[in-house]
Scaffold this motif. Structure first.
Motif, PDB file in Angstrom:
ATOM      1  N   ALA B 117      56.393  29.251  61.997  1.00 42.98           N
ATOM      2  CA  ALA B 117      55.226  30.075  61.696  1.00 42.98           C
ATOM      3  C   ALA B 117      55.494  30.959  60.483  1.00 42.98           C
ATOM      4  N   VAL B 118      56.690  31.531  60.424  1.00 44.24           N
ATOM      5  CA  VAL B 118      57.035  32.406  59.309  1.00 44.24           C
ATOM      6  C   VAL B 118      57.019  31.618  57.999  1.00 44.24           C
ATOM      7  N   ARG B 119      57.628  30.449  58.057  1.00 40.75           N
ATOM      8  CA  ARG B 119      57.716  29.620  56.868  1.00 40.75           C
ATOM      9  C   ARG B 119      56.335  29.152  56.405  1.00 40.75           C
ATOM     10  N   ALA B 120      55.516  28.733  57.369  1.00 41.79           N
ATOM     11  CA  ALA B 120      54.156  28.318  57.025  1.00 41.79           C
ATOM     12  C   ALA B 120      53.418  29.488  56.380  1.00 41.79           C
ATOM     13  N   GLN B 121      53.565  30.651  56.973  1.00 41.16           N
ATOM     14  CA  GLN B 121      52.912  31.849  56.461  1.00 41.16           C
ATOM     15  C   GLN B 121      53.292  32.095  54.997  1.00 41.16           C
ATOM     16  N   HIS B 122      54.576  31.939  54.709  1.00 47.84           N
ATOM     17  CA  HIS B 122      55.071  32.157  53.354  1.00 47.84           C
ATOM     18  C   HIS B 122      54.328  31.276  52.351  1.00 47.84           C
ATOM     19  N   TYR B 123      54.190  29.986  52.684  1.00 46.09           N
ATOM     20  CA  TYR B 123      53.569  29.074  51.731  1.00 46.09           C
ATOM     21  C   TYR B 123      52.049  29.225  51.691  1.00 46.09           C
ATOM     22  N   ILE B 124      51.463  29.625  52.815  1.00 48.74           N
ATOM     23  CA  ILE B 124      50.019  29.891  52.817  1.00 48.74           C
ATOM     24  C   ILE B 124      49.724  31.061  51.877  1.00 48.74           C
ATOM     25  N   GLU B 125      50.601  32.064  51.909  1.00 53.19           N
ATOM     26  CA  GLU B 125      50.419  33.200  50.998  1.00 53.19           C
ATOM     27  C   GLU B 125      50.674  32.785  49.555  1.00 53.19           C
ATOM     28  N   LEU B 126      51.668  31.939  49.368  1.00 53.72           N
ATOM     29  CA  LEU B 126      52.015  31.490  48.014  1.00 53.72           C
ATOM     30  C   LEU B 126      50.825  30.813  47.316  1.00 53.72           C
ATOM     31  N   VAL B 127      50.066  30.027  48.065  1.00 52.55           N
ATOM     32  CA  VAL B 127      48.921  29.351  47.443  1.00 52.55           C
ATOM     33  C   VAL B 127      47.643  30.186  47.545  1.00 52.55           C
ATOM     34  N   GLY B 128      47.795  31.404  48.015  1.00 55.08           N
ATOM     35  CA  GLY B 128      46.660  32.333  47.995  1.00 55.08           C
ATOM     36  C   GLY B 128      45.638  32.142  49.090  1.00 55.08           C
ATOM     37  N   LEU B 129      46.087  31.745  50.266  1.00 55.54           N
ATOM     38  CA  LEU B 129      45.126  31.517  51.355  1.00 55.54           C
ATOM     39  C   LEU B 129      45.338  32.446  52.546  1.00 55.54           C
ATOM     40  N   LYS B 130      46.005  33.556  52.312  1.00 52.80           N
ATOM     41  CA  LYS B 130      46.246  34.512  53.395  1.00 52.80           C
ATOM     42  C   LYS B 130      44.923  34.872  54.069  1.00 52.80           C
ATOM     43  N   GLY B 131      44.942  34.902  55.387  1.00 52.56           N
ATOM     44  CA  GLY B 131      43.731  35.245  56.125  1.00 52.56           C
ATOM     45  C   GLY B 131      42.939  34.033  56.601  1.00 52.56           C
ATOM     46  N   LEU B 132      43.271  32.859  56.086  1.00 53.94           N
ATOM     47  CA  LEU B 132      42.515  31.661  56.488  1.00 53.94           C
ATOM     48  C   LEU B 132      43.312  30.766  57.440  1.00 53.94           C
ATOM     49  N   GLU B 133      44.393  31.302  58.005  1.00 53.40           N
ATOM     50  CA  GLU B 133      45.316  30.493  58.808  1.00 53.40           C
ATOM     51  C   GLU B 133      44.642  29.784  59.965  1.00 53.40           C
ATOM     52  N   GLU B 134      43.692  30.443  60.595  1.00 50.03           N
ATOM     53  CA  GLU B 134      43.117  29.871  61.820  1.00 50.03           C
ATOM     54  C   GLU B 134      41.858  29.048  61.550  1.00 50.03           C
ATOM     55  N   GLN B 135      41.504  28.861  60.278  1.00 49.84           N
ATOM     56  CA  GLN B 135      40.339  28.044  59.954  1.00 49.84           C
ATOM     57  C   GLN B 135      40.693  26.559  60.063  1.00 49.84           C
ATOM     58  N   PHE B 136      39.671  25.765  60.312  1.00 50.85           N
ATOM     59  CA  PHE B 136      39.859  24.316  60.245  1.00 50.85           C
ATOM     60  C   PHE B 136      39.494  23.844  58.830  1.00 50.85           C
ATOM     61  N   PRO B 137      40.069  22.722  58.380  1.00 49.64           N
ATOM     62  CA  PRO B 137      39.794  22.253  57.020  1.00 49.64           C
ATOM     63  C   PRO B 137      38.304  22.169  56.695  1.00 49.64           C
ATOM     64  N   SER B 138      37.508  21.747  57.679  1.00 47.50           N
ATOM     65  CA  SER B 138      36.073  21.591  57.404  1.00 47.50           C
ATOM     66  C   SER B 138      35.399  22.924  57.075  1.00 47.50           C
ATOM     67  N   GLN B 139      36.078  24.021  57.381  1.00 44.88           N
ATOM     68  CA  GLN B 139      35.482  25.331  57.107  1.00 44.88           C
ATOM     69  C   GLN B 139      35.895  25.867  55.732  1.00 44.88           C
ATOM     70  N   LEU B 140      36.674  25.065  54.980  1.00 42.62           N
ATOM     71  CA  LEU B 140      37.162  25.516  53.679  1.00 42.62           C
ATOM     72  C   LEU B 140      36.483  24.755  52.550  1.00 42.62           C
ATOM     73  N   SER B 141      36.516  25.342  51.347  1.00 39.39           N
ATOM     74  CA  SER B 141      36.013  24.633  50.164  1.00 39.39           C
ATOM     75  C   SER B 141      37.035  23.584  49.740  1.00 39.39           C
ATOM     76  N   GLY B 142      36.622  22.688  48.854  1.00 38.63           N
ATOM     77  CA  GLY B 142      37.526  21.647  48.382  1.00 38.63           C
ATOM     78  C   GLY B 142      38.786  22.223  47.749  1.00 38.63           C
ATOM     79  N   GLY B 143      38.604  23.248  46.921  1.00 39.76           N
ATOM     80  CA  GLY B 143      39.756  23.867  46.269  1.00 39.76           C
ATOM     81  C   GLY B 143      40.720  24.467  47.277  1.00 39.76           C
ATOM     82  N   GLN B 144      40.155  25.143  48.281  1.00 41.72           N
ATOM     83  CA  GLN B 144      41.011  25.733  49.321  1.00 41.72           C
ATOM     84  C   GLN B 144      41.740  24.645  50.100  1.00 41.72           C
TER      85      GLN B 144
END
Ligand code: ATP
Ligand code: MG
Lengths: 249, 262
Positions: B117-144
């Motif tokens: 979880a910690v490691r995933a969090q690190h990379y989610i933040e790295l690509v600028g998606l902090k806060g979207l961890e619990e979303q499903f892909p269908s709820q995101l834009s193509g870029g996200q």
């Protein structure tokens, strides 16, 4: 709200047609009871406990037969879908067995295992098993290649891929077959109980016929319909819940 | 010896025609190239020239009909987490949340649940998606979604990224932003990248070298060294020169002759 109004209207109209048929048809009232008499018969079977007993017996058989067919159908379907040799070896025989109506198995099963719970359970199993099995096995081949590539790329084992990738990917198709299987299983349960058992809703129908109690007969038919409807509603809810869990809306 | 070493690979497919006969089609013929560690290479060419096929061979999803692919001195025979492929349509698992998608590749790394979880969090933040961890892909834009795919690949710390038109489905603004973020991340983390595109400008903007491909059968036509320092500016003369050279080569326009537009 509108939906509810239509539902009420639908039943009122049906009751009116029923009553009208009796008024116009000049049937023997013992053979074709009016809605009120059926309601009284329903109350009678509830108060003397026979209805609840029958429902309990039927639901028990249904639960066992349906669950076994669902679990076995999905697991074996995944196996056949993933091991092509097994699929090709078993498919011809499955195609031959499948068109045999579950009820046609009944005399054979009763002779083999005697009357009781088992024949009814076997019938429900047969009604649900093959559709679920074949849908699952075929759906395995529809999984998008990209998911399988991802799984291979990230070093996910073949076994783990089946449950992490394949199963959720084809779940909508499996859920659909489970939904259909539920309906057919319930239908076949009643016919199974009319032949091979001494209890349950199907048996109540035969018993009512033997005693010339058409009012109880119709009341039982109504209960069968209502329970089938509720079961369908419940599995619809379950389907939605799991789809939501998988992020598919 | 180069880091990625492709020697005389060919790839044939047999295809059943409408008349029932089987035809062999030569998708790639005698392709050879070398890529050094840390390089950013773009495969550029028209649709159907075999770009994805090369990527699939490099990534070990398929094996060449002849010739060999070696990475780091070893023959590629199957996929590995050391080189991760990122697809145009992201390849996210729609039934898993962003967090679970990014954790996907960590299954074979023996990490505790918390470390994952910690490691995933690190990379989610790295690509600028902090806060979207619990979303499903269908709820995101193509870029996200493509950012999630990038985070997922980085999370297994691969040496190489194979990217197959990863930004092809995105609008120009988002695409430029992702290009910049990608350049920053791969240069910081010293990844080797093989990037498929049919957009000349994208290739000139990103690549250290561009492999220009042509078809029938697919082959490397020419290799361009892009000697513009980063950060690059699309409006400079240098940039325009490269773009023009490559355009002319791609469309087989002779230098000096006028370009007719019908
Ligand atoms: N599995 C296959 N069977 C038969 N032919 C194939 C197969 N995969 C690819 N091809 C053929 O190989 C050729 C090259 O395909 P490839 O996908 O590598 O092209 P591409 O350069 O990636 O094109 P695009 O830009 O459209 O993605 C195409 O003509 C395609 O039809
Ligand atoms: Mg392609």
């Amino acid at each position: 709200m509108k939906h509810l109004l239509y539902s009420i209207a639908s039943f009122v109209i049906a009751l009116m047609i029923w009553q009208l048929l009796i008024l116009l048809g000049d049937f023997d009232s013992a053979l074709f009871p009016n809605p009120w008499h059926v309601a009284q018969a329903l109350a009678e079977t509830i108060s003397n406990g026979t209805l609840l007993e029958g429902i309990a017996a039927s639901l028990y058989r249904f639960a066992v037969g349906y669950l076994v067919s669902a679990v076995a159908g999905v697991l074996l379907g995944l196996l056949l879908g993933n091991v092509n040799v097994l699929f090709r070896l078993s498919n011809p025989v499955i195609q031959l067995i499948r068109p045999i109506a579950p009820v046609a198995w009944m005399p054979f099963i009763v002779l083999l295992m005697g009357i009781g719970d088992t024949p009814a359970i076997v019938i429900i199993f047969l009604a649900g098993f093959f559709p679920v099995l074949l849908t699952t096995a075929r759906a395995v081949h529809t999984v998008d290649d990209i998911y399988l590539k991802v799984a291979r790329n990230y070093g996910i084992t073949k076994f783990s891929t089946i449950f992490q990738i394949t199963l959720p990917a084809i779940f909508p198709q499996i859920a659909n077959s489970l939904h259909i299987a539920l309906g057919t299983s319930w239908i076949f349960l009643v016919s199974g109980e009319m032949v091979g058992t001494q209890s349950g809703l199907g048996f109540m129908i035969i018993d009512a016929r033997n005693n010339m109690r058409t009012d109880i007969l119709l009341a039982t038919m109504l209960v069968i319909g209502v329970i089938g409807f509720i079961l369908d509603l419940l599995i619809g809810k379950f389907e939605k819940k799991v789809l939501k869990h998988y992020g598919i809306h | 010896m180069a880091y990625i070493n492709v020697k005389n690979i060919s790839k044939d497919y047999s295809r059943r025609e409408a008349n029932g006969k089987c035809n062999t089609i030569h998708v790639l013929k005698d392709v050879s190239f070398e890529i050094e560690k840390g390089e950013f290479v773009c495969l550029l060419g028209f649709s159907g020239c075999g770009k994805s096929t090369i990527l699939n061979l490099l990534a070990g999803f398929e094996t060449p009909s002849s010739g060999s692919v070696e990475i780091d001195g070893r023959e590629v025979t199957k996929p590995s987490t050391r080189y991760i492929t990122i697809f145009q349509h992201y390849g996210l698992l729609p039934w898993k949340t962003v967090q679970k998608n990014v954790e996907l590749g960590m299954e074979i790394l023996s990490l505790s649940k918390k470390d994952r979880a910690v490691r995933a969090q690190h990379y989610i933040e790295l690509v600028g998606l902090k806060g979207l961890e619990e979303q499903f892909p269908s709820q995101l834009s193509g870029g996200q979604q493509q950012r999630v795919a990038i985070a997922r690949s980085l999370a297994v710390n691969p040496d190489i990224l194979f990217m197959d038109e990863p930004f092809g489905a995105l609008d120009p603004v988002i695409r430029n932003k992702l290009q910049n973020d990608l350049l920053k991340i791969v240069s910081e983390q010293k990844k080797t990248v093989v990037f498929v595109t049919h957009d000349i400008e994208e290739a000139v903007y990103l690549a250290d070298r561009i492999f220009l491909m042509k078809s029938d059968p697919g082959h490397l036509e020419k290799i361009y060294d892009i000697k513009i320092p980063h950060p690059r500016n699309r409006n400079t003369d240098d940039f325009g020169q490269y773009r023009k050279f490559i355009y002319n080569k791609l469309f087989s326009i002779q230098e000096g002759k006028p370009e007719y537009i019908i």
